[in-house]
Design an enzyme around this catalytic site. Structure first.
Site, PDB file in Angstrom:
ATOM      1  N   TYR A   1     -10.717   4.387 -12.578  1.00 15.38           N
ATOM      2  CA  TYR A   1     -10.804   5.240 -11.388  1.00 15.38           C
ATOM      3  C   TYR A   1     -10.336   6.674 -11.590  1.00 15.38           C
ATOM      4  O   TYR A   1      -9.877   7.320 -10.653  1.00 15.38           O
ATOM      5  CB  TYR A   1     -10.054   4.672 -10.165  1.00 15.38           C
TER       6      TYR A   1
ATOM      7  N   TYR B   1       0.074  -1.963 -12.295  1.00 17.22           N
ATOM      8  CA  TYR B   1      -1.358  -2.039 -12.658  1.00 17.22           C
ATOM      9  C   TYR B   1      -1.650  -1.452 -14.037  1.00 17.22           C
ATOM     10  O   TYR B   1      -2.706  -0.864 -14.253  1.00 17.22           O
ATOM     11  CB  TYR B   1      -2.214  -1.367 -11.562  1.00 17.22           C
TER      12      TYR B   1
ATOM     13  N   CYS C   1     -13.061   2.434 -28.983  1.00 20.89           N
ATOM     14  CA  CYS C   1     -14.388   2.979 -29.266  1.00 20.89           C
ATOM     15  C   CYS C   1     -15.172   3.169 -27.975  1.00 20.89           C
ATOM     16  O   CYS C   1     -16.145   2.455 -27.693  1.00 20.89           O
ATOM     17  CB  CYS C   1     -15.133   2.058 -30.218  1.00 20.89           C
ATOM     18  N   GLU C   2     -14.711   4.117 -27.177  1.00 22.03           N
ATOM     19  CA  GLU C   2     -15.328   4.460 -25.894  1.00 22.03           C
ATOM     20  C   GLU C   2     -14.969   5.922 -25.641  1.00 22.03           C
ATOM     21  O   GLU C   2     -13.789   6.260 -25.661  1.00 22.03           O
ATOM     22  CB  GLU C   2     -14.675   3.681 -24.729  1.00 22.03           C
TER      23      GLU C   2
ATOM     24  N   GLY D   1       0.756  -1.246   0.000  1.00 18.07           N
ATOM     25  CA  GLY D   1       0.000   0.000   0.000  1.00 18.07           C
ATOM     26  C   GLY D   1       0.786   1.294   0.000  1.00 18.07           C
ATOM     27  O   GLY D   1       0.190   2.366  -0.052  1.00 18.07           O
TER      28      GLY D   1
ATOM     29  N   PRO E   1       4.809  -4.974  -0.700  1.00 20.80           N
ATOM     30  CA  PRO E   1       4.751  -3.812  -1.579  1.00 20.80           C
ATOM     31  C   PRO E   1       4.680  -4.231  -3.049  1.00 20.80           C
ATOM     32  O   PRO E   1       5.392  -5.141  -3.477  1.00 20.80           O
ATOM     33  CB  PRO E   1       6.070  -3.092  -1.285  1.00 20.80           C
ATOM     34  N   GLY E   2       3.801  -3.604  -3.783  1.00 19.17           N
ATOM     35  CA  GLY E   2       3.707  -3.869  -5.222  1.00 19.17           C
ATOM     36  C   GLY E   2       3.978  -2.593  -5.996  1.00 19.17           C
ATOM     37  O   GLY E   2       5.032  -2.411  -6.598  1.00 19.17           O
TER      38      GLY E   2
HETATM   39  C1  LIG Z   1      -2.883  -5.141  -3.799  1.00 22.50           C
HETATM   40  C2  LIG Z   1      -2.288  -5.828  -2.664  1.00 22.50           C
HETATM   41  C3  LIG Z   1      -0.955  -5.613  -2.317  1.00 22.50           C
HETATM   42  C4  LIG Z   1      -0.076  -4.624  -3.014  1.00 22.50           C
HETATM   43  O1  LIG Z   1      -0.513  -3.323  -2.833  1.00 22.50           O
HETATM   44  P1  LIG Z   1       0.345  -2.092  -3.391  1.00 22.50           P
HETATM   45  O2  LIG Z   1      -0.546  -0.926  -3.142  1.00 22.50           O
HETATM   46  O3  LIG Z   1       0.567  -2.331  -4.837  1.00 22.50           O
HETATM   47  O4  LIG Z   1       1.603  -2.045  -2.620  1.00 22.50           O
HETATM   48  C5  LIG Z   1      -0.428  -6.350  -1.275  1.00 22.50           C
HETATM   49  N1  LIG Z   1      -1.167  -7.254  -0.610  1.00 22.50           N
HETATM   50  C6  LIG Z   1      -2.464  -7.492  -0.927  1.00 22.50           C
HETATM   51  C7  LIG Z   1      -3.215  -8.516  -0.181  1.00 22.50           C
HETATM   52  C8  LIG Z   1      -3.069  -6.790  -1.952  1.00 22.50           C
HETATM   53  O5  LIG Z   1      -4.354  -7.019  -2.251  1.00 22.50           O
END
Ligand SMILES: *Cc1c(COP(=O)(O)O)cnc(C)c1O
Length: 441
Positions: A338, A394, A365-366, A249, A295-296
């Site tokens: 979003y 994402y 086409c949107e 997050g 973290p993603g």
């Molecule tokens: C989406 C998600 C993440 C990664 O969130 P980021 O905002 O990309 O860091 C980690 N754990 C879970 C369970 C998620 O659903």
């Protein structure tokens, strides 16, 4: 490494990423094109790993949340940096395993994991599954018993903290399709249920409070609540969790409404979290749990950009000017989904002043197929190369073949060198799964 060097303007006035001229990349690989800076990705992974090593005696592991950008090269990078990964589907798990990722360091998520996904996970000796329903606990227990093993599991809980980009709220009862709520007692009930299962080994708890969060206090509060819950559980059942997964997050910069964090700021988030864990452990007399985080976005988000070629430019006098590109919601659906904000620039004229505000439109086409609305740009012409920044997370992972457009390829750059990590699709790929039944022939 000074991470902000990932992007710069070179003496030709072209945008550079990871030492590679984006105009040359566009010429060599075509557009649209996803470009990722390997050094940035590795740099962010090291921030998390080193902070756990230095501040928590290495008693934990960062997991790359692979839903942000899943492909075999990413699993290779995560593995070489000593990270684990989390996966949320059989497909992500398959990709990780195909890349040779060690199964013991894979965590599996999902609010509705399918029987075939769980079977596949256990067949491959997955390390840990994060349980999100009673039904799933039953299935995993049976699959593990069939194989004569005990399966490590965590329970996903809602601690009653919901975070938003710049703020957080505390909720009494979390209305969410994910997890078991602490406040209504369901998190405690599932704990007792799992403890009663012979082939499940409960290791601890997981929570994920949201995404694109900048407020340190949100994470600290979540840790606080989860550790209070762990203490209550120990008192009520005698079970002491030895793992705590605090999810992902951490926010990233998309446009100038967002702070631009340094690597050291991300380390700061983690340090604050660790300090809270230590404080709460000693307060409650709990042993320090093995720490996991996921973290993603913060690992790949700012590491990636997308390059496009400008096509039609449509000026509607007194209304707005549309600059259309050769991509759109099929490679980046986040504005359509979003109203996400992005920063755009002309990669071949990156040093020029912005002279107007335009809306960047995709080719689908949107009417809602937009990438950025009312953003500053120099006067764009057909043939210019446009760069959209912070598209590493994402974007590819949410891409589709809508309108039978081709999902763009991706290249990984490092010190000026660029390698394809996802090859271009072809029209042939689009019809690969199509079948024309005999009676239609
Ligand atoms: C989406 C998600 C993440 C990664 O969130 P980021 O905002 O990309 O860091 C980690 N754990 C879970 C369970 C998620 O659903």
């Amino acid at each position: 490494m000074n991470e902000r060097e990932t992007l710069k303007i070179n003496d030709k006035g072209h945008l550079e990423i990871g030492g590679a001229d984006t105009v040359e990349l566009a010429g060599k690989f075509g557009t649209p094109l996803y470009v990722f800076d390997e050094k940035y990705i590795r740099g962010m992974m090291r921030v998390y790993k080193h902070t756990i090593d230095s501040d928590y005696d290495g008693n934990g592991m960062a997991l790359y949340a692979s839903k942000a950008f899943s492909c075999m090269a990413m699993y290779k990078i995560a593995q070489s940096e000593g990270l684990g990964v989390d996966v949320v589907s059989g497909g992500e798990l398959y990709t990780a395993i195909k890349a040779g990722f060690p199964a013991k360091n894979i965590f599996m998520h999902g609010n509705n994991k399918l029987l075939n996904e769980l079977t596949y996970a256990l067949d491959n000796n997955i390390g840990t599954i994060v349980v999100d329903s009673y039904r799933e606990a039953d299935i995993i227990d049976r699959l593990a018993a069939d194989r004569g093993i005990t399966q490590n599991v965590l329970i996903r809980i809602n601690p009653g903290v919901e975070a938003h980009t710049h703020a957080f709220i505390q909720t009494a009862r979390t209305d969410s399709k994910f997890g078991f709520s602490v406040s209504d007692g369901t998190a405690e009930s599932i704990t007792a249920y799992i403890l009663s299962k012979k082939s499940l080994k409960l290791r601890g708890y997981h929570c994920h409070i949201g995404s694109q969060i900048f407020e340190k206090q949100s994470f600290v509060l979540a840790v606080d609540k989860v550790m209070d819950f762990m203490a209550n559980i120990k008192q009520a059942t005698g079970f002491e969790a030895d793992m705590l997964n605090i999810g992902g997050g951490f926010g990233v910069w998309y446009n100038d409404e967002d702070p631009k964090l340094k690597f050291s700021d991300y380390a700061g988030y983690l340090k604050a979290l660790i300090a809270e864990i230590k404080k709460k452990s000693s307060l409650h007399g709990l042993k320090l749990p093995y720490l996991l985080l996921e973290p993603g976005r913060s690992i790949v988000g700012e590491a990636g950009i997308t390059l496009y070629t400008v096509g039609a430019v449509k000026d509607i006098p007194g209304i707005r000017k549309y600059v259309a590109i050769d991509g759109g919601m099929f490679d980046n659906p986040r504005y359509a989904l979003y109203q996400s904000k992005y920063t755009v620039l002309l990669a071949n004229r990156a040093a020029e002043k912005c002279t107007e505000r335009v809306t960047v439109a995709g080719k689908c086409c949107e009417s809602g197929d937009l990438i950025a609305v009312d953003v500053p740009l120099p006067e764009a012409e057909s043939g210019d190369i446009m760069a959209v920044l912070t598209t590493g997370a994402y974007n590819y992972s949410m891409a589709s073949n809508y309108n039978r457009n081709l999902v763009p390829p991706a290249v990984l750059v490092n010190d000026g060198r660029a390698d394809l990590i996802i090859k271009p699709q072809t029209y042939e790929d689009l019809v690969r799964s199509d079948i024309v039944p005999e009676r239609l022939k």
